[in-house]
Design an enzyme around this catalytic site. Sequence first.
Site, short mmCIF file in Angstrom:
data_model
loop_
_atom_site.label_atom_id
_atom_site.label_comp_id
_atom_site.label_asym_id
_atom_site.label_seq_id
_atom_site.Cartn_x
_atom_site.Cartn_y
_atom_site.Cartn_z
N HIS A 131 0.18 -11.91 1.92
CA HIS A 131 -0.81 -11.11 1.20
C HIS A 131 -1.56 -11.91 0.14
CE1 HIS A 131 -1.69 -6.65 0.10
NE2 HIS A 131 -2.75 -7.39 -0.10
N TYR A 183 0.82 -1.21 0.00
CA TYR A 183 0.00 0.00 0.00
C TYR A 183 0.86 1.26 0.00
CZ TYR A 183 -3.84 -3.11 1.55
OH TYR A 183 -4.76 -4.12 1.69
#
Length: 263
Positions: free
Chosen positions: A96, A38
């Site tokens: 992830h 991010y």
Amino acid sequence: MSTLGLGTWQNEEPGQCADSVETALNVGYRHVDTAQIYGNEDAVGDGIAAADVDREDVFLASKVWINKLGADDVVSSTKESLRKLGTEYVDLMYVHWPAGDYDPAETLPAFAELRDEGLVDRIGVSNFEPHHVDAARDVLDDGPFANQVEMHPLLQQTELREYAEETDVELVAYSPLARGKVFDVPELTEIAEKHDASEAQVSLAWLREKEVTTIPKATSEAHIRDNWESLGVDLDDEDIATIDAIDRTDRRVNPDFGPDSWG
């Protein structure tokens, strides 16, 4: 882990991200979710530091990206995440995606090492299908704590919810508002009007009824508060049955490296 957290995906502008995290914590949120990819771990850390909340009262989660899932990279990148976040540990660190450098036999023992060192409190996985979780459970003595997946009334993940209940794995829903598409669903609008609520609040309340933790992204104080007020929306059996009957499969996040079973 709180049933409602703040997601920070695509909240990349540092000042805005830090402000939204600080605002959410001061409103009452106690769960903040970020990830290496991010690009905002620094800002998330700044927001936590600025809030009127002690670090130990915040459930902080991040994720290791797919090109950092070799054993050495898991350790080094997690330590870098901690530095950026300004914390000595994270409450939950996820794999992830089951993609890229991910190899259960190599990746997960590195996560366990971080847990043994006190740098990670819990190990999670994200975007895993049941067979991926089975493989992880074969490696980890106590299995993953949580599986974070896209989930909302337009992608109800019935199989994953049943599997999670059978295996005692917490489910965390990202994009729980289907990236805004819940506002265009007549059934949700009707229920929202019935409860003097928003479609977003109804969607979050439905997921809460399914015992799923939600992490909606919000940047403005108005949206942060609107999502928070979903905790006061109590759906009845008829509402839940109506939402359960929405027969759509609208996946909003489906990268090329996603699981083959997604199509």
